[in-house]
Design an enzyme around this catalytic site. Structure first.
Site, PDB file in Angstrom:
ATOM      1  N   ARG A 148      54.406  75.980  35.127  1.00  0.00           N
ATOM      2  CA  ARG A 148      55.815  75.953  35.523  1.00  0.00           C
ATOM      3  C   ARG A 148      56.048  74.734  36.407  1.00  0.00           C
ATOM      4  O   ARG A 148      55.112  74.162  36.956  1.00  0.00           O
ATOM      5  CB  ARG A 148      56.185  77.229  36.280  1.00  0.00           C
ATOM      6  CG  ARG A 148      56.090  78.490  35.439  1.00  0.00           C
ATOM      7  CD  ARG A 148      56.569  79.706  36.217  1.00  0.00           C
ATOM      8  NE  ARG A 148      56.558  80.906  35.402  1.00  0.00           N
ATOM      9  CZ  ARG A 148      57.019  82.082  35.815  1.00  0.00           C
ATOM     10  NH1 ARG A 148      57.496  82.208  37.059  1.00  0.00           N
ATOM     11  NH2 ARG A 148      56.982  83.132  35.028  1.00  0.00           N
ATOM     12  N   HIS A 149      57.296  74.362  36.559  1.00  0.00           N
ATOM     13  CA  HIS A 149      57.611  73.183  37.362  1.00  0.00           C
ATOM     14  C   HIS A 149      57.308  73.442  38.835  1.00  0.00           C
ATOM     15  O   HIS A 149      57.508  74.552  39.344  1.00  0.00           O
ATOM     16  CB  HIS A 149      59.082  72.805  37.184  1.00  0.00           C
ATOM     17  CG  HIS A 149      59.413  72.320  35.806  1.00  0.00           C
ATOM     18  ND1 HIS A 149      58.881  71.173  35.271  1.00  0.00           N
ATOM     19  CD2 HIS A 149      60.228  72.838  34.839  1.00  0.00           C
ATOM     20  CE1 HIS A 149      59.349  70.990  34.047  1.00  0.00           C
ATOM     21  NE2 HIS A 149      60.151  71.991  33.768  1.00  0.00           N
TER      22      HIS A 149
END
Length: 645
Positions: A278-279
């Site tokens: 995920r970012h």
């Protein structure tokens, strides 16, 4: 340890962020795609049953993914307030986890159960609930679905407080599904390589040739066109397809694009719900933060080769400009009206339509870089002199007007970022706001970048759930594909354009091409080291995907040049690797990207899971979905179907 300010939360689970988006040549790709499909199925069978959980004593709290049980036992004669802070949260306020009342009597502590996050190490701070005086701090990295006890007691009947964590039940290893999936895909990749090597042996090729010749003879005899009395020609050119004409298209570029796209699809589908897929919440990098800049980079490389080819073919610059503008408009409209995330909330509404986005950012970057290249590109590079002392810099000096424009854009970005006044925020602020920076600038998320987006586009037309909410508990809308960051996306595409210029100027001089790629990678790496001071949060300009900061671009461009060297060497120079399976989605990138967004909720890309809190099930689903798009792109490649806009 200096005493930090404390901030209470009404909803502990929300603050914790626990919910943290030729004949032989024909055989080889078929075999590779078959093995790739088999890999996805084997992963579904082998990884799916893995839940990576450990049986735990029954508790009232139901654990979710990336959570663990923590029981706080208080033997003190005063109440204890428990606070927490993530190790990834820079200069953050402690958040309240809960309160444990005073012990009932000696030997009978008061106990309270909590669910704590396991993605990163957290620091627990225990304060007196009466005067808020700090008693102790305990840093600890909890394991998923483990059971832990935190004992708070006086040390040897003195006034000193001792806090210690004991593991009651070992956590499960949530990374086992990743290991299993990696071993399966790696094993099949090795099997594919061995099979390809065997098929390339002269003895094996001769056997295959004889078998295919015999089958062809029998087919001709039994067909309506053949008869026993009619001679049959078995010339090699009647059996094997004519050799393909040599193509100047570099497979390594499509392979590079395919690598970026496949990883992008995987992380967009969820990446098994692992935090590193995920970012990043704010400063720093994860796997998910790598792929979009790489896609922009290789787009710039393709622009250089494409415009040069069209100019050599006799196209006019005006006609190319019209095509560039029309393609940019198409990309922008597809991004706004077809794959807009607002569809998740029902029918699209122009009152809250998100204007920025991935394809919109691509459209702007493509328009700017293609126009710059069209301004300075030369159709015939073979007539240029290579004897002058400055000839090693031809790939830069010939295009100085474009370089000047990009440098001016960067100056604009620096001035706006560090000099534009932002109400109630420090000038040049690059932080996340929220609980970061001790909560002093809660409404300053993104600094000038956030202000410009809210001023030009309006709060309702930008992204409402930025990744900064996960750890920094921000509440301001902020768009990672906003206006100010688009300037640096142009720089990223332009650095990719430079890679294309190197390929054009040095053509088949592989050593020169790779050495220049490495020089650019080294130069950009040094710039990144200076800008960041080799740290996550302490540099002049931290690496930040949300801001598309200058150091983010130089760092990812450095990685891109190094990766491009590796792919170029193995695919186009040594031809050790055909680029499969990444080559196929790289040839149909727009179709795969738009398709994976539009059909995300349809089978076989999504189905109802038995346990939605299992990394293994999420990973299986996401790998199968990604493999399906790779297989679809392969079939489209076989049918010669390519979606170009």
């Amino acid at each position: 340890m200096a005493k930090r300010k404390l901030q209470k939360s009404k909803d502990t689970s929300a603050v914790l962020g626990l919910k943290q988006s030729e004949q032989t040549e024909m055989i080889r790709p078929q075999k590779c795609m078959f093995l790739y499909s088999v890999a996805a199925l084997v992963v579904a069978v082998c990884v799916g049953p893995l839940t990576a959980q450990t049986s735990a004593p029954q508790k009232h709290t139901v654990l979710k993914m990336d959570e663990a049980f923590l029981t706080v036992h208080n033997e003190l004669d005063i109440g204890v307030a428990v606070y927490w802070m993530s190790e990834r949260c820079y200069q953050c306020l402690y958040q309240q986890l809960g309160v444990v009342t005073a012990g009932q009597s000696p030997g009978q502590p008061s106990s309270v159960d909590f669910a704590v996050g396991t993605q990163h190490e957290i620091t627990l701070q225990l304060n007196s609930s009466t005067d808020n005086q700090e008693l102790c701090t305990v840093p600890f990295h909890f394991g998923e679905h483990g059971n832990y006890s935190l004992w708070v007691k006086n040390l040897n009947n003195s006034s000193m407080v001792n806090c210690s964590i004991v593991t009651d039940a070992d956590p499960g290893n949530s990374y086992i599904p990743i290991l299993v999936a990696f071993l399966i895909f790696a094993g099949l990749a090795v099997a594919s390589a061995i099979g390809t090597t065997i098929l390339g042996l002269d003895v094996v090729r001769a056997v295959l040739f004889r078998i295919s010749g015999s089958m062809e003879t029998e087919r001709l005899i039994n067909s309506e066109l053949g008869s026993p009395g009619r001679p049959v020609s078995l010339a090699a050119d009647n059996i094997l397809p004519p050799p393909p004409s040599p193509s100047k298209r570099l497979r390594s570029l499509d392979t590079f694009r395919g690598i970026s796209l496949v990883i992008m699809v995987f992380v967009n589908y969820g990446g098994g719900r692992y935090w590193f897929f995920r970012h990043e919440s704010w400063n720093g990098l994860t796997v998910a933060d790598l792929v979009f800049p790489w896609f922009v980079f290789i787009m710039g490389t393709s622009v250089a080769l494409s415009i040069n080819s069209l100019l050599r073919a006799g196209s006019t610059r005006c006609s190319l400009l019209r095509k560039i503008v029309w393609r940019s408009v198409q990309l922008f409209l597809i991004g706004v009206f077809i794959i807009n995330p607002n569809y998740c909330q029902g029918p699209i509404s122009f009152e809250n339509l998100r204007i920025p986005g991935v394809l919109q950012r691509l459209a702007w970057s493509y328009l700017a870089v293609a126009c710059l290249d069209l301004l300075v590109a030369r159709g015939h590079l073979d007539i240029l002199t290579t004897e002058a002392w400055w000839s090693p810099g031809l790939d830069i000096l010939l295009y100085w007007p474009a370089w000047l424009c990009v440098l001016l854009l960067e100056i604009i970005w620096l001035c706006l970022t560090f000099l534009l006044p932002v109400p109630d925020c420090p000038t040049g602020y690059l932080g996340p706001g929220g609980i970061g920076d001790m909560g002093l600038y809660a409404n300053c998320t993104g600094g000038a970048a956030g202000l410009i987006d809210r001023w030009l586009l309006g709060e309702s037309h930008i992204y409402q759930n930025p990744s900064s909410r996960v750890i920094y508990a921000t509440h301001m809308p902020y768009d990672p594909e906003g206006v100010l960051g688009s300037i640096n996306s142009v720089l990223m595409a332009f650095l990719g354009l430079q890679a294309g210029k190197i390929i054009l100027h040095y053509r088949d001089a592989h050593t020169s091409i790779m050495s220049r790629f490495l020089i650019w990678g080294l130069l950009l790496g040094v710039i990144s080291a200076v800008l960041t001071k080799c740290s996550t949060d302490q540099g002049f300009i931290p690496v930040n995907k949300n801001l598309w900061s200058l150091s983010y671009v130089t760092t990812l461009a450095c990685f891109a040049y190094v990766l491009l060297v590796l792919v170029y060497y193995t695919v186009d120079v040594k031809k050790w690797w055909s680029g499969a399976p990444f080559f196929y989605p790289g040839m149909n990138s727009i179709l795969v990207y738009v398709g994976h967004e539009v059909f995300e909720e349809y089978f076989p890309f999504r189905w109802r899971m038995a346990n939605t809190q299992s990394h293994a099930e999420h990973l299986t689903q996401n790998l199968v979905a990604t493999s399906c798009w790779v297989f679809i792109s392969y079939m489209l490649y076989r049918k010669k179907i390519f979606w170009k806009i």
